[in-house]
Design a protein around this motif. Structure first.
Motif, PDB file in Angstrom:
ATOM      1  N   ALA A 130      -1.854   8.030   1.686  1.00  0.00           N
ATOM      2  CA  ALA A 130      -2.166   9.109   0.744  1.00  0.00           C
ATOM      3  C   ALA A 130      -2.475  10.406   1.477  1.00  0.00           C
ATOM      4  CB  ALA A 130      -3.335   8.708  -0.146  1.00  0.00           C
ATOM      5  N   ILE A 131      -3.207  10.319   2.584  1.00  0.00           N
ATOM      6  CA  ILE A 131      -3.513  11.505   3.376  1.00  0.00           C
ATOM      7  C   ILE A 131      -2.226  12.109   3.953  1.00  0.00           C
ATOM      8  CG2 ILE A 131      -4.644  12.305   5.489  1.00  0.00           C
ATOM      9  CD1 ILE A 131      -6.843  10.235   4.915  1.00  0.00           C
ATOM     10  N   SER A 132      -1.324  11.254   4.423  1.00  0.00           N
ATOM     11  CA  SER A 132      -0.055  11.745   4.953  1.00  0.00           C
ATOM     12  C   SER A 132       0.771  12.436   3.878  1.00  0.00           C
ATOM     13  CB  SER A 132       0.750  10.591   5.557  1.00  0.00           C
ATOM     14  OG  SER A 132       0.090  10.027   6.666  1.00  0.00           O
ATOM     15  N   LEU A 133       0.799  11.855   2.683  1.00  0.00           N
ATOM     16  CA  LEU A 133       1.565  12.462   1.590  1.00  0.00           C
ATOM     17  C   LEU A 133       0.962  13.794   1.156  1.00  0.00           C
ATOM     18  CD1 LEU A 133       2.299   9.298  -0.588  1.00  0.00           C
ATOM     19  CD2 LEU A 133       3.974  10.675   0.648  1.00  0.00           C
ATOM     20  N   GLN A 134      -0.366  13.858   1.107  1.00  0.00           N
ATOM     21  CA  GLN A 134      -1.023  15.096   0.702  1.00  0.00           C
ATOM     22  C   GLN A 134      -0.852  16.196   1.747  1.00  0.00           C
ATOM     23  OE1 GLN A 134      -4.942  13.565   0.083  1.00  0.00           O
ATOM     24  NE2 GLN A 134      -4.555  12.927  -2.024  1.00  0.00           N
ATOM     25  N   PRO A 165      -7.062  -1.053   1.129  1.00  0.00           N
ATOM     26  CA  PRO A 165      -7.514   0.345   1.002  1.00  0.00           C
ATOM     27  C   PRO A 165      -7.232   1.203   2.230  1.00  0.00           C
ATOM     28  CG  PRO A 165      -9.191  -1.149   0.164  1.00  0.00           C
ATOM     29  CD  PRO A 165      -8.145  -1.995   0.807  1.00  0.00           C
ATOM     30  N   PHE A 166      -7.209   0.605   3.416  1.00  0.00           N
ATOM     31  CA  PHE A 166      -6.952   1.393   4.621  1.00  0.00           C
ATOM     32  C   PHE A 166      -5.533   1.967   4.604  1.00  0.00           C
ATOM     33  CE2 PHE A 166     -10.261  -1.623   5.922  1.00  0.00           C
ATOM     34  CZ  PHE A 166     -11.216  -0.734   6.411  1.00  0.00           C
ATOM     35  N   VAL A 167      -4.563   1.150   4.211  1.00  0.00           N
ATOM     36  CA  VAL A 167      -3.183   1.626   4.154  1.00  0.00           C
ATOM     37  C   VAL A 167      -3.024   2.661   3.051  1.00  0.00           C
ATOM     38  CG1 VAL A 167      -0.784   0.943   3.792  1.00  0.00           C
ATOM     39  CG2 VAL A 167      -2.306  -0.543   5.083  1.00  0.00           C
ATOM     40  N   VAL A 168      -3.600   2.401   1.888  1.00  0.00           N
ATOM     41  CA  VAL A 168      -3.470   3.332   0.765  1.00  0.00           C
ATOM     42  C   VAL A 168      -4.061   4.692   1.131  1.00  0.00           C
ATOM     43  CG1 VAL A 168      -4.152   3.793  -1.618  1.00  0.00           C
ATOM     44  CG2 VAL A 168      -3.454   1.493  -0.947  1.00  0.00           C
ATOM     45  N   ARG A 169      -5.216   4.703   1.775  1.00  0.00           N
ATOM     46  CA  ARG A 169      -5.863   5.971   2.104  1.00  0.00           C
ATOM     47  C   ARG A 169      -5.083   6.746   3.160  1.00  0.00           C
ATOM     48  NH1 ARG A 169      -7.801   8.857  -0.664  1.00  0.00           N
ATOM     49  NH2 ARG A 169      -9.076   9.891   0.916  1.00  0.00           N
ATOM     50  N   THR A 170      -4.647   6.070   4.209  1.00  0.00           N
ATOM     51  CA  THR A 170      -3.933   6.783   5.277  1.00  0.00           C
ATOM     52  C   THR A 170      -2.580   7.301   4.803  1.00  0.00           C
ATOM     53  OG1 THR A 170      -3.096   4.659   6.117  1.00  0.00           O
ATOM     54  CG2 THR A 170      -5.081   5.551   7.153  1.00  0.00           C
ATOM     55  N   LEU A 226      -0.231   6.800  -6.688  1.00  0.00           N
ATOM     56  CA  LEU A 226      -1.536   7.435  -6.902  1.00  0.00           C
ATOM     57  C   LEU A 226      -1.519   8.919  -6.563  1.00  0.00           C
ATOM     58  CD1 LEU A 226      -3.910   4.654  -5.505  1.00  0.00           C
ATOM     59  CD2 LEU A 226      -3.492   5.248  -7.900  1.00  0.00           C
ATOM     60  N   VAL A 227      -0.681   9.314  -5.612  1.00  0.00           N
ATOM     61  CA  VAL A 227      -0.653  10.716  -5.189  1.00  0.00           C
ATOM     62  C   VAL A 227       0.305  11.543  -6.030  1.00  0.00           C
ATOM     63  CG1 VAL A 227      -0.041  12.272  -3.284  1.00  0.00           C
ATOM     64  CG2 VAL A 227      -1.364  10.210  -2.823  1.00  0.00           C
ATOM     65  N   ARG A 228       1.443  10.993  -6.405  1.00  0.00           N
ATOM     66  CA  ARG A 228       2.502  11.801  -7.010  1.00  0.00           C
ATOM     67  C   ARG A 228       2.764  11.516  -8.483  1.00  0.00           C
ATOM     68  NH1 ARG A 228       7.166  12.521  -2.389  1.00  0.00           N
ATOM     69  NH2 ARG A 228       5.863  13.657  -0.898  1.00  0.00           N
ATOM     70  N   ARG A 229       2.062  10.594  -9.059  1.00  0.00           N
ATOM     71  CA  ARG A 229       2.306  10.276 -10.458  1.00  0.00           C
ATOM     72  C   ARG A 229       1.011  10.351 -11.261  1.00  0.00           C
ATOM     73  NH1 ARG A 229       6.586  11.139  -8.959  1.00  0.00           N
ATOM     74  NH2 ARG A 229       8.496   9.862  -9.008  1.00  0.00           N
ATOM     75  N   GLN A 230       1.169  10.724 -12.524  1.00  0.00           N
ATOM     76  CA  GLN A 230       0.072  10.689 -13.485  1.00  0.00           C
ATOM     77  C   GLN A 230       0.407   9.647 -14.540  1.00  0.00           C
ATOM     78  OE1 GLN A 230      -2.790  12.273 -13.161  1.00  0.00           O
ATOM     79  NE2 GLN A 230      -2.116  13.413 -11.326  1.00  0.00           N
ATOM     80  N   PHE A 231      -0.486   8.712 -14.771  1.00  0.00           N
ATOM     81  CA  PHE A 231      -0.217   7.652 -15.732  1.00  0.00           C
ATOM     82  C   PHE A 231      -1.543   7.144 -16.279  1.00  0.00           C
ATOM     83  CE2 PHE A 231      -0.247   6.061 -11.391  1.00  0.00           C
ATOM     84  CZ  PHE A 231      -1.195   5.057 -11.433  1.00  0.00           C
ATOM     85  N   PRO A 232      -1.529   6.549 -17.460  1.00  0.00           N
ATOM     86  CA  PRO A 232      -2.768   6.026 -18.045  1.00  0.00           C
ATOM     87  C   PRO A 232      -3.393   4.952 -17.144  1.00  0.00           C
ATOM     88  CG  PRO A 232      -1.018   6.103 -19.683  1.00  0.00           C
ATOM     89  CD  PRO A 232      -0.371   6.384 -18.366  1.00  0.00           C
ATOM     90  N   GLY A 247       0.792  -1.227   0.000  1.00  0.00           N
ATOM     91  CA  GLY A 247       0.000   0.000   0.000  1.00  0.00           C
ATOM     92  C   GLY A 247       0.817   1.266   0.000  1.00  0.00           C
ATOM     93  N   THR A 248       2.002   1.258   0.639  1.00  0.00           N
ATOM     94  CA  THR A 248       2.811   2.483   0.709  1.00  0.00           C
ATOM     95  C   THR A 248       3.307   2.919  -0.669  1.00  0.00           C
ATOM     96  OG1 THR A 248       3.479   1.952   2.978  1.00  0.00           O
ATOM     97  CG2 THR A 248       4.807   3.558   1.782  1.00  0.00           C
ATOM     98  N   PRO A 249       3.985   2.063  -1.440  1.00  0.00           N
ATOM     99  CA  PRO A 249       4.383   2.505  -2.793  1.00  0.00           C
ATOM    100  C   PRO A 249       3.190   2.775  -3.704  1.00  0.00           C
ATOM    101  CG  PRO A 249       4.873   0.167  -2.475  1.00  0.00           C
ATOM    102  CD  PRO A 249       4.491   0.709  -1.140  1.00  0.00           C
TER     103      PRO A 249
END
Length: 273
Positions: A154-158, A147-152, A89-95, A82-84
């Motif tokens: 992502a919130i920290s990165l944002q 999803p819990f790890v990805v969301r938390t 999802l937060v810092r990259r744009q890709f198709p 979930g961390t990578p």
């Protein structure tokens, strides 16, 4: 009490009723677990530790330890994946990014019962019935807990000040050193908070586990459900309390070393500052 104070008293009364509604069943179960009678009655008839002794029997400790091992591995795997994934999802744009976001967060809205049935049919269709048990449960629990790890994270990165990494890079730090010594320490609260959520979600899951457990490898939630077919005994109350105390103890232990509470209760402004 004046008429002006009436709304506040009504609010306090409402909050009290809500807390009693939430905590009441837990308190009753705890009381029944110390019942001296062989029947599940409330108020308890006498006091005894017989049911707690039975809760620590191998019949119950085996599924409890299995659930604990499964939840720990689930939390570790979810953090590693979930961390990578959150970084991407937060810092990259890709198709296909919206599709990936939907797939990652989909298990939050999809009932775990449906996920369990689908995964069971998938393993059967591709001839991997041998995975039903620990590995099948691990796959399923990672899917519903990721999803819990990805969301938390992502919130920290944002909420992370973008100038921190830029300042470290301007001082000559290489990207991996910036990640190791700046980024990861800042977002560690989100990583461990998501891992804690994944652990609790895995340890308490019953709907998905019901389809992927095997006779020799089943979580305590499935064992409790199977025991209920024969009625509710005070032993079950002790086992239920033990299943409640274990996640609370793990979270409390984790909180001593990692600032999970700061992540959960701090606002976005304080995280940026």
């Amino acid at each position: 009490m004046t008429r002006r104070d009436l709304p506040w008293w009504l609010l306090r009364l409402t909050v009290l009723v809500i807390f009693l509604f939430i905590l009441g069943p837990i308190l009753i179960t705890a009381a029944v677990s110390f019942n001296g009678s062989p029947r599940s009655v409330f108020p308890p008839q006498g006091f005894g530790l017989r049911w707690w002794g039975e809760a620590f029997d191998a019949r119950w400790m085996t599924p409890i330890l299995f659930s604990l091992r499964l939840a720990v591995v689930t939390a570790i795997v979810c953090a590693a994946i979930g961390t990578p994934l959150a970084f991407a999802l937060v810092r990259r744009q890709f198709p296909g990014k919206p599709v990936l976001q939907m797939l990652v967060l989909g298990p939050l809205v999809l009932p775990t019962l449906v996920t369990g049935i689908a995964l069971l049919q998938f393993l059967s269709a591709i001839g991997l019935n041998s995975l039903i048990g620990f590995w099948g449960l691990l796959i399923g629990h990672v899917v519903i807990s990721l999803p819990f790890v990805v969301r938390t994270v992502a919130i920290s990165l944002q909420g992370m000040p973008p100038s921190l990494e830029s300042a470290a890079a301007s001082l000559g730090a290489r990207p991996m050193r910036v990640l190791r010594e700046v980024t990861l320490p800042v977002i560690s609260g989100g990583v461990f908070a998501g891992s804690a959520f994944a652990f609790v979600h895995s340890f308490t899951d019953v709907n998905l586990s019901l389809f992927l457990a095997s006779p020799g490898e089943r979580p305590v939630t499935v064992a409790i459900l199977a025991f209920l077919e024969f009625g509710f005994a005070p032993t079950l109350a002790a086992v239920s309390m033990l299943s409640l105390v274990i996640p609370l103890a793990v979270i409390a232990l984790l909180e001593r070393f990692v600032p999970i509470g700061e992540f959960l209760y701090a606002d976005a402004g304080s995280r940026r500052g």
